[in-house]
Design an enzyme around this catalytic site. Structure first.
Site, short mmCIF file in Angstrom:
data_model
loop_
_atom_site.label_atom_id
_atom_site.label_comp_id
_atom_site.label_asym_id
_atom_site.label_seq_id
_atom_site.Cartn_x
_atom_site.Cartn_y
_atom_site.Cartn_z
N PHE A 184 0.83 -1.20 0.00
CA PHE A 184 0.00 0.00 0.00
C PHE A 184 0.87 1.25 0.00
O PHE A 184 1.87 1.32 0.71
CB PHE A 184 -0.88 0.06 1.26
CG PHE A 184 -1.94 -1.00 1.36
CD1 PHE A 184 -3.20 -0.80 0.85
CD2 PHE A 184 -1.66 -2.21 1.99
CE1 PHE A 184 -4.18 -1.77 0.96
CE2 PHE A 184 -2.63 -3.20 2.11
CZ PHE A 184 -3.90 -2.98 1.59
N ASP A 185 0.43 2.24 -0.76
CA ASP A 185 0.95 3.59 -0.57
C ASP A 185 0.28 4.11 0.71
O ASP A 185 -0.80 3.66 1.07
CB ASP A 185 0.56 4.46 -1.78
CG ASP A 185 0.93 5.91 -1.58
OD1 ASP A 185 2.02 6.17 -1.04
OD2 ASP A 185 0.12 6.79 -1.94
N LYS A 186 0.93 5.04 1.40
CA LYS A 186 0.35 5.56 2.65
C LYS A 186 -0.59 6.73 2.39
O LYS A 186 -1.80 6.64 2.62
CB LYS A 186 1.44 6.00 3.63
CG LYS A 186 0.87 6.57 4.94
CD LYS A 186 1.94 7.10 5.86
CE LYS A 186 2.43 8.47 5.44
NZ LYS A 186 1.43 9.55 5.68
#
Length: 658
Positions: free
Chosen positions: A346-348
């Site tokens: 996941f990107d944050k």
């Protein structure tokens, strides 16, 4: 059965009784078959009557199949339609008209059901084209002019009346309303929208605050609004969505490609075996007609009709179901790959978190009154254009019901440290420890300790000093989405083993977010090229991985992943173009649904292949050994085709993990 493609003209010519012509012909074949079968027992002395009925059954059952077989043969190939026609002709040759008619009836019924299944799935997708209204009300001075949406120009102002569809992508310039965005984003609740303050220095469409954006095909609430058109009809979100969904059929799944390769070699082999069996009478004690009957029965049993339709019907049904929920899956490969994923990166920012800093802590020190402390911070931060300052000022007003009074002045930004200002002629400092030290403010160890604790938990911390004395601490943080924790919990429950955050933020920030929402691990301080390296490492250890991001900032890493999933793609052309799976709404909670749907699709594909190959595997030796007749072979064989089609259609009703 093979996927059949027609031009529009061919389709209209062949389907002269409407879209269900093929089904009507199949039913007619069945009726003549039943009539012929009945009359063969009632009128035993006038066999020609029953034979006439069987001939009509042949005509209606074989009409469309013959057309398809001819098209394939004219291109130098053989397919399953040819095998069925050959079997029916052979049955007629040896006098088994009833069995031949039964074969053509059931095969044509399977054909019609296949097209029905495909068309039903396609219609679920093509219904999107009905979302966009055909006419827009364009405001010209004091007049409203009905204009076809194709004639709309960028910069036009269109008026959207209550409870009507929005005719173009644009920004709301007058009025407030609650808009139903479910047709585009899949959101179940209407979204409150407000007019933008000004059209001056308007950013790109994707960067405009979503609360001001109106999408084509969404439904206005109870208020009249005016929309400034920002996209032409052919470039609108819904138009691009329809175009891309219509292209997914060309992207075949791995299983689909494998079955096509199998069919390419299998059909000629079956024909060779059948031809050899025609001469079995030279080796075993039977006549030519008996050998031919055996060969035709084997031909029916061996034809891979169910196998050919097993994968495409499931893929298209899965893609259609996802489209109903505002999720665009780009083809069978993405659908199947997503169903086998056990690791997600996941990107944050904006994916697991809100993407906006929030005021998280307000700590007044040295007996300073909290409201006065907050008022000082509000006055100073309101003068700054820094994103953090704006977030702090906004949250103080919202959470603590304070208002800006314009008391502070002479603000000065000190790069990398913070800001200074005058408040009632007293100097105020807001910034980091370095700013305090440079200005000669003494920071006690207890204050430093509290700062360090907040920093360890991922907060951005600022000290506030008045008259060279620390009066408090404030902190901000990009907080997790409210649904992030429950979504990750659901992902874990459906078998996702590793969930990793890849972020450019400090490792402490990543660790803090990971701990709050239940991620497996977090990797911080990553530049875009570092994220690509991280994805390569994950692919090496885990085989297949999905990357979830905004489809723009993480494009290199997403391109490298097995399946890329873009969030909030409704407002982003880039996300629609680049992602394998696009969640049209900005809702991460749709992720378990689409993964669950992909797994269900993969499972149904396996079931269909097992059913289709299983029936062939049983029938082949039985028919070669002459242990059954052509009627039983036809019933089992064509029955399996109907079963796999109906099994695939179950995906259109998939509701788990919603």
């Amino acid at each position: 059965m093979e996927e059949h493609k027609h031009t529009k003209a061919e389709h209209n010519h062949n389907h002269f009784l409407g879209k269900n012509t093929e089904l009507y012909f199949s039913i007619a074949s069945g009726l003549f078959l039943g009539l012929g079968f009945t009359l063969s027992y009632l009128l035993t002395k006038t066999e020609w009557v029953a034979l006439t009925c069987y001939i009509f059954a042949y005509f209606f059952g074989g009409y469309f199949i013959t057309i398809e077989a001819y098209k394939k043969i004219s291109k130098g190939g053989f397919d399953i339609d040819f095998l069925m026609i050959a079997a029916a002709i052979g049955a007629a040759y040896i006098g088994s008209w009833a069995e031949g008619a039964l074969l053509l009836f059931l095969f044509s019924l399977g054909h019609a059901l296949e097209h029905y299944a495909m068309n039903k799935a396609k219609k679920s997708i093509e219904a999107l084209s009905d979302l966009s209204p055909k006419i827009a009300l364009v405001k010209k001075g004091n007049q409203l002019i009905e204009t076809p949406i194709e004639s709309l120009q960028i910069g036009d102002t269109i008026v959207i009346k209550p409870n009507t569809k929005i005719a173009a992508d644009g920004v709301i310039i007058t009025g407030n309303s609650s808009i139903n965005q479910a047709p585009i984003t899949g959101e179940s609740m209407p979204v409150d929208k407000t007019a933008i303050a000004s059209l001056d220095k308007l950013p790109d469409f994707k960067h405009i605050d979503k609360k001001h954006i109106a999408f084509t095909g969404t439904i206005n609430g109870d208020s009249t609004i005016e929309v400034h058109v920002l996209k032409l009809s052919q470039d609108s979100t819904v138009a691009r969505l329809i175009k891309m969904v219509s292209e997914v059929e060309t992207q075949k799944s791995p299983t689909q490609r494998l079955t096509k390769k199998f069919e390419k070699w299998y059909v000629p082999i079956v024909l060779i075996v059948v031809i050899l069996l025609c001469f079995a009478y030279l080796i075993i004690d039977e006549n030519f007609n008996e050998s031919l009957y055996r060969a035709i029965t084997v031909l029916v049993a061996a034809s891979p009709c169910a196998l050919a339709i097993s994968t495409p019907s499931a893929v298209l049904s899965g893609i259609a179901r996802a489209a109903q929920k505002g999720i665009l899956i780009k083809g069978g490969k993405a659908l199947e790959d997503l169903g086998s994923i056990t690791t997600i990166a996941f990107d944050k920012t904006g994916t697991l978190t809100e993407g906006k800093p929030k005021l998280t802590n307000v700590i007044a020190l040295n007996n300073f009154e909290e409201n006065e402390f907050l008022q000082i911070v509000l006055e100073v931060e309101s003068l700054s254009n820094h994103p953090l300052a704006k977030a702090i000022a906004k949250d103080i007003k919202k959470l603590h019901n304070l208002s800006f009074k314009g008391i502070a002045k002479n603000i000065e930004a000190i790069q990398g440290k913070g800001i200074t200002a005058a408040y009632n002629n007293a100097k105020v400092l807001i910034g980091n420890l370095k700013l305090m030290q440079d200005e000669g403010v003494i920071v006690e160890d207890t204050v430093t300790s509290r700062m360090d604790s907040l920093l360890q938990h991922g907060h951005t911390v600022m000290l506030v000093a008045l008259k060279n004395e620390v009066i408090g601490i404030i902190s901000v943080m990009d907080t997790p989405r409210q649904t992030a924790k429950s979504t990750l919990k659901r992902l874990k429950a459906i078998g996702i083993k590793r969930m990793i955050m890849l972020t450019g933020d400090h490792q402490n920030v990543g660790d803090a977010i990971a701990k709050q929402i239940g991620l497996t691990e977090a990797k911080g301080n990553l530049l875009p090229e570092d994220k690509v390296t991280a994805i390569k490492n994950l692919l090496a250890t885990d085989g297949k991985i999905a990357m979830v991001g905004d489809g723009v900032n993480d494009a290199p890493a997403m391109a490298l992943s097995t399946v890329s999933v873009a969030m909030g793609a409704a407002g982003s052309d880039v996300a629609l173009e680049t992602a394998d799976v696009a969640l049209m709404s900005d809702k991460i909670e749709n992720l378990p649904f689409v993964i669950g749907l992909s797994r269900a699709s993969k499972r149904i594909i396996k079931e269909n292949i097992f059913i289709s190959l299983g029936v062939v595997a049983i029938l082949m030796p039985v028919t070669i050994l002459g242990l059954t007749n052509i009627g039983v072979a036809v019933l089992f064989h064509e029955g399996s085709t109907v079963v796999v089609v109906l099994n695939a259609l179950r995906l259109l009703a998939y509701k788990k993990h919603l």
